[in-house]
Motif scaffolding. Sequence first.
Motif, PDB file in Angstrom:
ATOM      1  N   PRO A 101       5.292  81.097 121.053  1.00  0.00           N
ATOM      2  CA  PRO A 101       5.362  79.876 120.231  1.00  0.00           C
ATOM      3  C   PRO A 101       5.754  80.161 118.776  1.00  0.00           C
ATOM      4  O   PRO A 101       6.555  79.424 118.196  1.00  0.00           O
ATOM      5  CB  PRO A 101       3.939  79.310 120.332  1.00  0.00           C
ATOM      6  CG  PRO A 101       3.430  79.791 121.636  1.00  0.00           C
ATOM      7  CD  PRO A 101       4.047  81.151 121.841  1.00  0.00           C
ATOM      8  N   VAL A 145       9.404  80.453 118.379  1.00  0.00           N
ATOM      9  CA  VAL A 145      10.098  79.158 118.439  1.00  0.00           C
ATOM     10  C   VAL A 145      10.048  78.490 117.066  1.00  0.00           C
ATOM     11  O   VAL A 145      11.062  78.007 116.546  1.00  0.00           O
ATOM     12  CB  VAL A 145       9.462  78.240 119.511  1.00  0.00           C
ATOM     13  CG1 VAL A 145      10.134  76.876 119.508  1.00  0.00           C
ATOM     14  CG2 VAL A 145       9.552  78.877 120.890  1.00  0.00           C
ATOM     15  N   VAL A 146       8.847  78.517 116.458  1.00  0.00           N
ATOM     16  CA  VAL A 146       8.709  77.929 115.121  1.00  0.00           C
ATOM     17  C   VAL A 146       9.647  78.649 114.149  1.00  0.00           C
ATOM     18  O   VAL A 146      10.359  78.021 113.356  1.00  0.00           O
ATOM     19  CB  VAL A 146       7.245  78.010 114.623  1.00  0.00           C
ATOM     20  CG1 VAL A 146       7.141  77.483 113.200  1.00  0.00           C
ATOM     21  CG2 VAL A 146       6.316  77.226 115.529  1.00  0.00           C
ATOM     22  N   ALA A 174       5.613  75.016 120.916  1.00  0.00           N
ATOM     23  CA  ALA A 174       5.547  75.776 119.665  1.00  0.00           C
ATOM     24  C   ALA A 174       4.290  75.425 118.874  1.00  0.00           C
ATOM     25  O   ALA A 174       3.674  76.284 118.248  1.00  0.00           O
ATOM     26  CB  ALA A 174       6.798  75.498 118.832  1.00  0.00           C
TER      27      ALA A 174
END
Lengths: 563, 286
Positions: A185, A188-189, A259
Amino acid sequence: MTGAAEADLPAREAAGLRKLKPDRPRIAVGLATCGAAMGGDRVYRRFQEIIGAGGDDIMLTKTGCIGYCREEPQVNITIPGRPLVILHRVDADDVEEIVTAVRAGEVPYEMALCRVPSWDHVTGTTVEYGGGFDRIPLYQDVRFFSHQKKVVLRNAGFINPEDIDEYIAVGGYAAAKTALTEMEPDAVVAEVERSGLRGRGGAGFPTGLKWRITRKAPGDEKYIICNADEGDPGAYMNRNEMESDPHMLIEGMIIGAYAIGAREGLIYLRAEYPLAIRRLELAIAQARTCGLLGERIFGTGFDFEIRIVTGAGAFVCGESTALIASIEGRTGRPHPRPPRLTDIGGGLWKKPTDLNNVETWCNVPVIIQNGGDWYARIGTEKNTGTKVFSLVGKVDRVGLVEVPLGTSLNTIVFDIGNGGSQGKKVKAVQTGGPSGGCIPVRLFDTPVDYENLNRVGSIMGSGGIVVMDEETNMVDIARYFVNFATGESCGKCVPCREGLKHTLLLLNKIMAGKGTEKDLDTLGLLADTIQKTSLCGLGQLAPNPVLTTLAYFREEYGALVKK
Amino acid sequence: MTHEEIGLSGTPKKSVTIVIDGRKCRADEGEIVLSAALREGAAIPHLCYEASLDPYGACRLCMVEVCHNGKTSMVTACTLHATEGLEIRTDTPEIVKYRNVLFELYLAEAPKSDVIKEMAARYGVTRTRFLKKIDTDDPLGGSCVLCGLCVRVCNEIMGAGAIGFVNRGPYTVVGTPFFEANTDCIGCGACANVCPTHAIRIEDRDGERVMHSWGGGRVRLAQCGVCGKYYAPGALTAATLARLLPPLRDDLAGLCPACRAKRIADEEIRVNMRGGADHHVRPRRS
């Protein structure tokens, strides 16, 4: 409990491609709300009658909208091995002729707007249609299209928004799969942060940062919300994004939820968009059937559900705190921040909540698929990516345009929009809806980005661009927008409730020729007060049309007041 | 609400120093700045603030200038929380300019309110450039400024929810559903008590409380069993008594405040003369 079956993307992709490029001719009628309003549904029904009578040698389907509103209704013709041809201004009476031509392996040339030999769906998928029909202009030679860069609208007008297979066929849900199965996650951020994407609802807050703040907020229970309460007069970007490509929004939300660490997402969608509601409901149901929503998505431990909440006709509910109040069943009235939505105690049911606009979510899949760096190369350094604008008002080529941020107003209004309608001279544009300002034509070299629009007294807003020509009275324009804002004020704080009312009364007085120079001073002071002292964004921005017209078109006010 | 939230957790709140118009003052950390400033005697006008209710920030009169890292911004003091070193100014030319326009808006909105006239005059505003709202049928007598205190106290404190906001924008008014008498109203009168402009009309007559401003709703008043006076709405008395323990509840039922005081005093004297304990404070063991 066992999870849903793992999504079989390759099978769906193959099925979708067979629908996009069938072994027989395909006729797709543009049926977003705009197309239907211009008679597209009559055209579609006529096609059903005529094709149905002659057997199933032709595949009839629907698409969303490619954005060239002036040329509606539009019909896409795909004959195997030939380019996709877009017909424009099609009438129900033309249908018989079209079907006859298509059955003969031809298209009616005089109705053709352009041809598309191959289409790049940006996410790594290019659909090759074929050659021929050289007499029809190429898509990229049509001036309305040639200055545009389609990223968010890459599928709009090409795929059937009611069929998940076609979305998957053009690269859909591949980004979600990559994110969920191959990325942490945090990564992704970080990718969204690297892209530089900023909130497309108008304020331009960095999306990646908002995600990171919500991710870091304490607590296991978090929500993500899509703000689809688009209500600016003359703005319909989000409507088309949802009607033409609903799965892009869903995919963006799946990635965002993963995310941020949310298990539930909501789409706050205005009730005035019935077709968008219907298509999104259908898309959510399809995604659930395919295992893309629900439990253990892509066989991971990630569960996620999306639910639609419809508004009840209040513009102010697009403001974040009023939106939350509305979802929770309270009256849609803003309250002071902090606490912010991302804080504990400030979001939905007091849980940390990430709220993003439709278009912001729609940008997410392509960022994950092509990388944040790829995205950051579009636009300018601090304003990356593209933005969809609805170019409306007294402009020749009305439509939805998508351009890289930083494109000048000149390019949008003159190169794409071809200037004023009926050859009239353009005087100004109003950007950002009722909260935006009017920008005079002498400032049209202004690059359209968050900071430069603020510099000239307007805002990006959600992306409405209303064009005014030489016959438009700018005082009347200010009056129109103030009237809108007055009616939509929630009535909680005095500057917005009482101040806007008196602004409207003053403008009415001036329009009636009964105003004085002193009224103009009062008007300016009142607008300034409302801007500085209102509780929420609606009141703070509502005086912009007055302040900018006073600054740039003072002589039009002067001509109306008693000497 | 937990004890922590209402400050009963036992740990004293941290004290911080805030600066109001150049003067250093003490405040509890997180305290509403308007509350601290009023305690210190600062002249900040306000209409919608009430300590026992959630921050609301609607009247906009208490705007102050906050200095943070050399940058200034205007915020409402009723939604601002005290932090160490917080610096505010209450009378900058900018504040005065905007506040005066707001006063003019109030004078036009509630032209009948003497409270508004006096408050505005205290800050030097005696006339308005804006068209005055004239509504001869207004059940609130042209004095309501929509501060929301009545609605909030009815909902948040009394839990009755008898009144609310109707319509929106400039058409907003406070009222009962469909402006009719509302049986949810217990006639407590908290709305009239909290109203800063005394706009809400309530009258006790013939054994009833008449809510003139709220659709003419009528609530029966309880009659004192001893002196025969009508003293409070029956529904309110019942709700209050329900919170008491049985011996006290039974002793006080049906008594007006004066007779109640007399009854308790008599009882105390009787018990003390006998050298016994106050059974109201310590319930008898069964």
